[in-house]
Design an enzyme around this catalytic site. Structure first.
Site, short mmCIF file in Angstrom:
data_model
loop_
_atom_site.label_atom_id
_atom_site.label_comp_id
_atom_site.label_asym_id
_atom_site.label_seq_id
_atom_site.Cartn_x
_atom_site.Cartn_y
_atom_site.Cartn_z
N SER A 123 -9.51 1.77 3.29
CA SER A 123 -8.65 2.54 2.42
C SER A 123 -7.64 1.70 1.65
CB SER A 123 -7.90 3.59 3.22
OG SER A 123 -7.12 2.99 4.22
N SER A 137 -9.79 -0.77 7.37
CA SER A 137 -9.26 -0.57 6.02
C SER A 137 -8.58 -1.75 5.36
CB SER A 137 -8.29 0.61 6.04
OG SER A 137 -9.01 1.79 6.30
N LYS A 157 0.86 -1.20 0.00
CA LYS A 157 0.00 0.00 0.00
C LYS A 157 0.89 1.24 0.00
CE LYS A 157 -3.83 1.88 2.81
NZ LYS A 157 -4.68 1.62 3.99
#
Lengths: 486, 95, 479
Positions: free
Chosen positions: A151, A175, A76
């Site tokens: 996210s 997330s 990420k």
């Protein structure tokens, strides 16, 4: 489409059925073919990855391998990666190249894993749909018009669509788990303090935790062994040993007790979702798990509590973004005040601004006691609820989300509705507990996830339960429809 | 709970954010909605409850007093847009 | 209307650790800009603070020295505001639960009586970097070397009642931190800074008036003068029916005035909250006990010991003990030369200190070792040289760095103590000044000094003056 697990790849490398370079080429080709329609990668680390794969092949040849030699993964874009752009999905860090690696990133590279690229995410991890990213939304491979969740949307999509075998994400309020549920894969959030936060761009410091998005619990277990561990650079990192998670996956769960909180079924969950969930429970029952009803009385307050604590911490964590030492800096500003205002105005998106404003507000004089202090007290109550529950059960289960993936654009203009997405996941972050989401069926033909929460540092429990479920079912093997090459 | 535009303006200036005029109405409404949702916390009795600042009951670890960093100014300043003679630069401040 | 002044001082002492409070960067003074600023000091994305053990030890030492309470559990909090030399946009400090609280010390008030001044708290925090406004034309230059340097902020109760008391308090704190070796007290380098809060209230009123804060006073003299000016300024305003504006002011020593700062820092709502990257600091009794056993002797104890063990005057003992470096020097001299302690004390307080002041050097920089100094005094005591000559020898020792005996020999400075050498000169002098001799014989005793002076002149000051005196009287008598 062929999706390979980390375990598959490791076995193939060992038996020399395939080389690391070939594996990398395969993923890079898939990324080239399909990422335009998925938008799950922000930056690719092609040259460096290829160099590392060549080195890996040499090591495999000579028999000097480490636990992850030659295995590619995606990270990420919130993890600082030395020499590789790290944007956090924001214009503010659009061109930021960290001079150092996050500890979890070095942990993986120290075991020979190869970073293929940085994945798309909600800006500064604030969001539940990957729609707040400066680089455009990521798309759910099950239905490109739908959000993959957030996210860690990009990380989830990469694994679900076979553009990476495994990826790193972060989970502050759900997330990792929610995108895993929306894309039909397995997402693990370890206990707070299990993995180092050094080098992981901070959103809400007392809630953030690095974790894994994988195709199976087994893969997550293998990666977690290398990811987790004490870091002297992180004061909140815990000094307990990292167990060999991959070796306790098959332990019998006969007689394990699991609580199902009645508050998960108060409202908002539709009947189809409830049915899918309880069918999955039956599988666990057949494996010997004993269920009981429990109560987490303060669960309904977890969203308001989170939306005081997280914005408060983030309003302070994001104060460093001023364009002076790094980050977006506007060309022409003559006075200092305008300098700050302009850089932050242009650098940050709407959701980030909303959270900073909310956070600043709840910490401000006159409101601190009523909001921030109050929320921290309710947090204690929520935590106590779990402590109480774990006196009588080994783990807690419930649906990960109330609905499957929603359409892109459906909720973005209404923050509160978006926030309610996290209703099942947030409390685990508030209490610092480990939690996992794994596929357990389909609702409206879209993947649906089951969440398990365990006591502190009982990640092994989560992985064990999930693994045995995955031995008996094949939800986790269901693949999204074939993508069209763009 | 409604928040006024003037409150938003004040809070924005505290956090060095600028909300454009065209956005301000929408923004104010959204923040009001969020604050209204947060108001639910008022319902709970928290008398005698300790605030929880950390999820784990841990104490601060101490590190030895030794110099472990060396000068890497050039490397670190690669990310800075405005640097001169090793100084970071900002529009002039009047004291 | 009779006004009373209420003064509180906030002192920031830079702790003399090797590394910063939350990072492993060096704290050395004077490094080239931004060469001692690590990623943590620069507030890069993703970095985290880890607490330096030594700062905790130093804070505890201070707390014990001022009889304060040491918090078993203290919390680090974020003080949020924007300023270019504050990289994270917040300063890590302590707010609700500081490490040290409820202490006190004693100063002498204007009447010479002992007055107890409360120390509300002392807490740990990180320093900000430096903003340099005159380096570039249109921009301000930022140097973050200092960002993250450990500070101990010491806050007094508002119990100081005059500029003199404020100065005395500041000097006392300065002495304590130097004694404890937790701060070098160098005000020129900014390692010891003082802010003063000043307000006036009607005499004997309970309610305090509006206060102003005068920032960054870096000398004892300036603290006293700035407060005196501010008192007068406020008094004039109040007597004219005007209101005091609560504001931050700076002292301009060139014109001896305070003026309001133009930045809006004081309007800030700092939104303190516990720093989630740091955990509660827990200090147990055994740690405190260990530190207590390592504390050095304090000023009052030292003075008593000098008086009791070395037999010197209390006034002199206090002056010597006032500065730890001088105290150490004194003790080292005495350890090799203990037959005339009062001489050592006097010489330190006169010759040594004035040489230091004249040359603007510390005792170490002066370069005269305690052993050499002792030797010099030994030479006075054993009559090799006179006290007067010794002063010249001392100056040579400082500038030429030669051994005492070498200087005495090479310059031929040995005291003339042999009667046979002195008598002829005396006779010569008496023969040269018959008129004065007559005056002396008539009863003008003071003429003797003139004769002594003449003998000293003829011997380049090397004759033993008391011997000359004695022989003069004898010679005159016998003739």
């Amino acid at each position: 489409m062929e999706r390979y697990t980390l375990k598959n790849l490791a076995a193939m490398l060992l038996s020399k059925d395939i080389s690391s370079q070939e594996i990398l080429e395969m993923y890079m080709q898939r990324i080239s073919d399909y990422d335009k329609s998925l938008n799950c990668y922000i930056t690719l680390n092609k040259d460096d990855a290829f160099e590392k794969s060549i080195q890996a092949d040499r090591l495999i040849e000579s028999g000097n391998t480490l636990s992850l030699t030659g295995i590619p993964y995606a990270g990420k874009d919130i993890f600082c990666t030395q020499g590789i752009k790290t944007t956090c999905g924001s214009k503010m860090l659009e061109n930021f190249i960290p001079p150092y690696d996050a500890t979890v990133i070095s942990n993986l590279s120290n075991q020979g894993a190869i970073l293929m690229g940085k994945t798309n995410m909600d800006e500064f991890a604030m969001g539940s749909s990957n729609e707040t990213s400066y680089f455009g939304p990521a798309h759910n491979p099950w239905d490109l018009a739908r959000s993959p969740g957030g996210s860690s949307g990009g990380s989830a999509v990469a694994v679900a669509a076979g553009l990476a075998p495994i990826s790193l994400g972060t989970d502050t309020g759900g997330s990792i788990r929610q995108p895993a549920a929306f894309t039909g894969i397995t997402g693990l959030k370890p206990s707070y303090g299990r993995c180092s936060r050094y080098g992981m761009v901070a959103f809400a410091s007392s809630l953030d935790q690095a974790g894994i998005l994988a195709l199976t619990a087994e893969d997550a277990a293998i990666l977690l062994e290398s990811l987790a561990g004490f870091d002297p650079l992180d004061s909140t990192s815990v000094e307990t040993d990292v167990p060999k998670y991959s070796q306790s996956l098959d332990a019998s769960i006969e007689g394990k007790t699991v609580g199902i909180p009645k508050e998960f079924f108060d409202e908002g969950l539709d009947s189809e979702s409830e049915k899918v969930f309880f069918n999955a429970i039956k599988i666990y029952e057949s494996l010997g798990v004993q269920f009981q009803d429990i109560s987490l009385p303060h669960l309904s307050l977890s969203v308001p509590t989170y939306y005081v604590v997280a914005p408060a911490e983030c309003s302070s964590n994001l104060a460093r973004y001023d364009g002076i030492r790094y980050g977006y800096r506007h060309d022409e500003t003559d006075d200092l005040d305008n300098f700050y205002l302009t850089n932050r105005q242009i650098g940050f998106g709407a959701e980030v601004k909303r959270r900073i404003i909310t956070g600043t507000y709840v910490l401000s004089t006159g409101y601190y006691d009523a909001y921030y202090l109050k929320a921290q007290k309710v947090r204690q109550l929520i935590s106590e609820d779990f402590k109480q529950a774990f006196k009588s059960v080994d783990a807690i289960m419930g649906p990960t989300t109330q609905t499957p993936a929603f359409k892109i654009g459906e909720k973005i203009d209404d923050p509160v509705t978006m926030y309610m997405n996290d209703i099942y996941t947030i409390s685990a972050n508030l209490a610092g507990l480990p939690a996992i989401s794994h596929p357990c069926g389909f609702v409206q033909s879209l993947p649906f996830g089951l969440q398990i929460i365990a006591p502190h540092f009982a990640e092994g429990e989560l992985l064990n339960l999930t693994h045995l479920f995955q031995q008996k079912t094949d939800w986790h093997q269901k693949q999204p429809p074939d993508l069209k090459k763009v | 709970m409604s928040i006024k535009k003037t409150d938003i303006a004040y809070i924005s200036s505290l956090s060095k954010l600028k909300i454009e005029d065209i956005e301000i109405d929408n923004f104010t409404r959204q923040i009001s909605d969020i604050l209204e949702m947060i108001q639910q916390l008022e319902k709970v009795d928290t008398d005698g409850i300790e605030p929880m600042a950390h999820p784990l009951n841990m104490k601060q670890r101490l590190r030895m007093d030794e110099v472990t960093e060396e000068n890497q100014r050039d490397l670190y300043q690669e990310n800075a847009v405005e640097v001169e003679q090793g100084f970071y630069k900002v529009p002039k401040v009047i004291d | 209307m009779e006004w009373e002044v209420v003064i509180g001082l906030e002192i920031h002492a830079q702790l003399s650790c090797k590394s910063k409070i939350f990072s492993g960067s060096s704290t050395n003074f004077g490094a080239e800009q931004n060469t001692q600023a690590s990623l943590i000091d620069l507030g890069y994305p993703g970095v985290l603070p880890v607490l330096n053990q030594e700062v905790v030890v130093m804070a505890i030492k201070f707390g014990l020295a001022v009889n304060a309470q040491i918090s078993e559990r203290s919390i680090f909090a974020r003080k949020n505001y924007f300023y270019p030399d504050l990289p994270k946009g917040y300063q890590i400090s302590q707010y609700e639960l500081p490490i040290v609280f409820n202490g006190s010390l004693e100063i002498q008030d204007q009447k010479g009586a002992q007055k107890k001044i409360g120390i509300t708290r002392a807490h740990l925090e990180e320093d900000a970097g430096k903003s340099i406004h005159d380096k570039f034309k249109k921009t301000t230059a930022i140097d973050l070397n200092r960002a993250g340097t450990p500070l101990l902020e010491i806050v007094s109760e508002p119990e100081l009642s005059s500029p003199e008391e404020a100065r005395a308090y500041m000097q006392k704190i300065h002495q304590i931190v130097k004694y404890l070796e937790i701060c070098d007290g160098n005000m020129q380098e900014g390692s010891f800074r003082c802010d003063a809060n000043v307000s006036l209230k009607p005499k004997n009123a309970i309610k305090l008036g509006t206060r102003t804060e005068i920032k960054n006073l870096n000398s004892f003299k300036f603290v006293e003068k700035a407060i005196a000016y501010e008192m007068a300024r406020q008094e004039e305003l109040l007597n004219g029916g005007k209101v005091i504006v609560q504001e931050t002011r700076l002292y301009d020593s060139n014109i001896d005035e305070t003026r309001a700062m133009r930045t809006k820092e004081e309007e800030n709502d700092y939104r303190y909250f516990p720093d989630p990257d740091l955990l509660p600091l827990e200090i147990d009794q055994s740690m405190i006990k260990e530190i207590r056993s390592q504390l050095p002797e304090f000023f009052e104890e030292k003075v008593q010991r000098y008086v009791n063990d070395f037999g010197i005057k209390e006034n002199d003992a206090a002056k010597i003990a006032n500065t730890i470096e001088i105290a150490r020097y004194f003790e080292e001299v005495i350890s090799v030369f203990d037959s005339n302690n009062q001489l050592v004390a006097s010489w330190i307080l006169t010759e040594l200190l004035s040489a230091m002041n004249r040359n603007d050097l510390t005792v170490d920089q002066l370069g005269v070792s305690p052993k050499s100094f002792a030797k010099l005094l030994q030479r006075i005591t054993d009559g090799t040289i006179s006290g007067k000559i010794a002063k010249e020898v001392f100056i040579s020792m400082i500038h030429e760095k030669k051994d005492v005996d070498d200087i005495i020999q090479s310059q031929g400075l040995e005291q003339i103590s042999d009667e046979r050498d002195i008598v002829p000169i005396i006779v010569e002098v008496l023969d040269s000044f018959p008129d004065q001799l007559e005056e002396y014989l008539d009863g003008k005793e003071k003429i003797l000094d003139f004769f002594v002076g003449q003998v000293m002149q003829r011997t380049q000051g090397r004759a033993n003056p008391s011997l000359v005196n004695e022989i003069l009287k004898k010679t005159i008598k016998n003739n």
